[in-house]
Design a protein around this motif. Structure first.
Motif, PDB file in Angstrom:
ATOM      1  N   ASP A 165      36.772  41.211  43.824  1.00 23.07           N
ATOM      2  CA  ASP A 165      38.043  41.316  43.102  1.00 23.07           C
ATOM      3  C   ASP A 165      38.077  40.327  41.931  1.00 23.07           C
ATOM      4  O   ASP A 165      37.241  40.405  41.053  1.00 23.07           O
ATOM      5  N   LYS A 166      39.022  39.379  41.970  1.00 24.25           N
ATOM      6  CA  LYS A 166      39.191  38.413  40.886  1.00 24.25           C
ATOM      7  C   LYS A 166      38.520  37.074  41.193  1.00 24.25           C
ATOM      8  O   LYS A 166      38.877  36.042  40.626  1.00 24.25           O
ATOM      9  N   LEU A 172      52.713  35.579  33.741  1.00 20.56           N
ATOM     10  CA  LEU A 172      52.982  34.187  34.088  1.00 20.56           C
ATOM     11  C   LEU A 172      51.918  33.272  33.490  1.00 20.56           C
ATOM     12  O   LEU A 172      52.240  32.209  32.941  1.00 20.56           O
ATOM     13  N   ALA A 173      50.663  33.658  33.560  1.00 17.05           N
ATOM     14  CA  ALA A 173      49.586  32.854  32.967  1.00 17.05           C
ATOM     15  C   ALA A 173      49.793  32.699  31.471  1.00 17.05           C
ATOM     16  O   ALA A 173      49.671  31.593  30.917  1.00 17.05           O
ATOM     17  N   PRO A 215      38.064  35.583  31.441  1.00 17.85           N
ATOM     18  CA  PRO A 215      38.196  34.125  31.544  1.00 17.85           C
ATOM     19  C   PRO A 215      38.017  33.657  32.988  1.00 17.85           C
ATOM     20  O   PRO A 215      38.433  34.337  33.936  1.00 17.85           O
ATOM     21  N   ALA A 216      37.387  32.466  33.137  1.00 17.42           N
ATOM     22  CA  ALA A 216      37.085  31.934  34.465  1.00 17.42           C
ATOM     23  C   ALA A 216      37.267  30.420  34.488  1.00 17.42           C
ATOM     24  O   ALA A 216      37.148  29.752  33.460  1.00 17.42           O
ATOM     25  N   THR A 217      37.551  29.900  35.660  1.00 17.97           N
ATOM     26  CA  THR A 217      37.506  28.467  35.898  1.00 17.97           C
ATOM     27  C   THR A 217      37.065  28.260  37.344  1.00 17.97           C
ATOM     28  O   THR A 217      37.381  29.060  38.222  1.00 17.97           O
ATOM     29  N   THR A 218      36.301  27.203  37.569  1.00 20.21           N
ATOM     30  CA  THR A 218      35.633  27.015  38.853  1.00 20.21           C
ATOM     31  C   THR A 218      36.130  25.760  39.556  1.00 20.21           C
ATOM     32  O   THR A 218      36.375  24.742  38.922  1.00 20.21           O
ATOM     33  N   ARG A 219      36.222  25.862  40.881  1.00 24.28           N
ATOM     34  CA  ARG A 219      36.554  24.718  41.732  1.00 24.28           C
ATOM     35  C   ARG A 219      35.519  24.630  42.845  1.00 24.28           C
ATOM     36  O   ARG A 219      35.012  25.651  43.328  1.00 24.28           O
ATOM     37  N   HIS A 274      31.218  27.017  45.629  1.00 25.57           N
ATOM     38  CA  HIS A 274      32.204  26.922  44.567  1.00 25.57           C
ATOM     39  C   HIS A 274      32.892  28.276  44.453  1.00 25.57           C
ATOM     40  O   HIS A 274      32.336  29.302  44.858  1.00 25.57           O
ATOM     41  N   LEU A 275      34.079  28.254  43.900  1.00 28.08           N
ATOM     42  CA  LEU A 275      34.800  29.496  43.662  1.00 28.08           C
ATOM     43  C   LEU A 275      35.202  29.539  42.195  1.00 28.08           C
ATOM     44  O   LEU A 275      35.897  28.641  41.713  1.00 28.08           O
ATOM     45  N   SER A 276      34.723  30.552  41.500  1.00 21.42           N
ATOM     46  CA  SER A 276      35.144  30.780  40.121  1.00 21.42           C
ATOM     47  C   SER A 276      36.290  31.775  40.160  1.00 21.42           C
ATOM     48  O   SER A 276      36.111  32.923  40.580  1.00 21.42           O
ATOM     49  N   PHE A 277      37.460  31.309  39.757  1.00 24.65           N
ATOM     50  CA  PHE A 277      38.645  32.148  39.698  1.00 24.65           C
ATOM     51  C   PHE A 277      38.607  32.917  38.381  1.00 24.65           C
ATOM     52  O   PHE A 277      38.432  32.314  37.320  1.00 24.65           O
ATOM     53  N   LEU A 278      38.763  34.221  38.442  1.00 19.81           N
ATOM     54  CA  LEU A 278      38.775  35.063  37.253  1.00 19.81           C
ATOM     55  C   LEU A 278      40.206  35.463  36.923  1.00 19.81           C
ATOM     56  O   LEU A 278      41.024  35.665  37.821  1.00 19.81           O
ATOM     57  N   LYS A 279      40.483  35.613  35.640  1.00 26.63           N
ATOM     58  CA  LYS A 279      41.835  35.983  35.219  1.00 26.63           C
ATOM     59  C   LYS A 279      42.191  37.391  35.686  1.00 26.63           C
ATOM     60  O   LYS A 279      43.336  37.673  36.019  1.00 26.63           O
ATOM     61  N   LYS A 280      41.206  38.277  35.724  1.00 23.65           N
ATOM     62  CA  LYS A 280      41.431  39.631  36.225  1.00 23.65           C
ATOM     63  C   LYS A 280      40.123  40.161  36.788  1.00 23.65           C
ATOM     64  O   LYS A 280      39.062  39.574  36.594  1.00 23.65           O
TER      65      LYS A 280
END
Length: 179
Positions: free
Chosen positions: A132-133, A56-57, A160-164, A102-108
């Protein structure tokens, strides 16, 4: 199924602009329904038939490239994963603490040896935990002054990562809890 597409690096400093209203309208063309966005930084909530997160990504990344003409990394979470992320934060204690989170979301999920390499790097006085991710980040000062950036995690974890910020994460939780 309810999904969250978390886009990296759009609508920042006038670069890589994607109007959210336009994006909501166009996402309907690829099978997304009940599309909502939260703030301009690329938090998209939508319903869609169940699909593998990475597929989906990839589908959304290709759609954004063909529609807007530039690459945007996309990280996918479902509603249950958002809820779990909030409950698993080892640093979340109270409202004062929340301002530093903050939370860095990882692709995997990263390889364990890469997690260890990241932990061995110098990043004090800030702290992080990989679960986990997700990478839960605690900053003693401003996030913009921290070494624990997307680039740090991508270089060390090879993912890959993105942070919120935590306020945004809690807003995503509200969307996750809506049925």
């Amino acid at each position: 199924m309810k999904y969250f597409a978390i886009l990296r690096g759009i609508n920042v400093g006038g670069k890589r602009k994607i109007p959210m209203a336009d994006l909501r309208e166009k996402l309907q063309n690829i099978g997304c329904q009940n599309i909502q966005t939260y703030i301009q930084s690329g938090n998209i909530i939508f319903n869609r038939k169940k699909e593998n997160d990475l597929i989906l990504a990839d589908r959304l990344e290709k759609f954004i490239l063909s529609t807007y003409g530039f690459e945007v990394p996309v990280i996918i979470r479902n509603a249950e994963e958002i809820k779990k992320s909030v409950s698993e934060n080892p640093f979340f204690k109270d409202e004062v603490t929340a301002e530093r989170l903050h939370l860095s979301f990882l692709k995997k999920t990263p390889d364990p040896e890469n997690i260890q390499k990241a932990k061995n790097a110098s990043y004090e006085p800030d702290a992080f935990e990989v679960v986990d991710k997700n990478v839960f980040v605690y900053c003693t000062g401003k996030y913009s002054d921290s070494k624990l950036t997307n680039k740090f995690f991508e270089n060390k974890l090879k993912v890959p990562a993105t942070t919120r910020n935590w306020k945004t994460v809690l807003k995503l939780l509200e969307f996750a809890e809506e049925e």
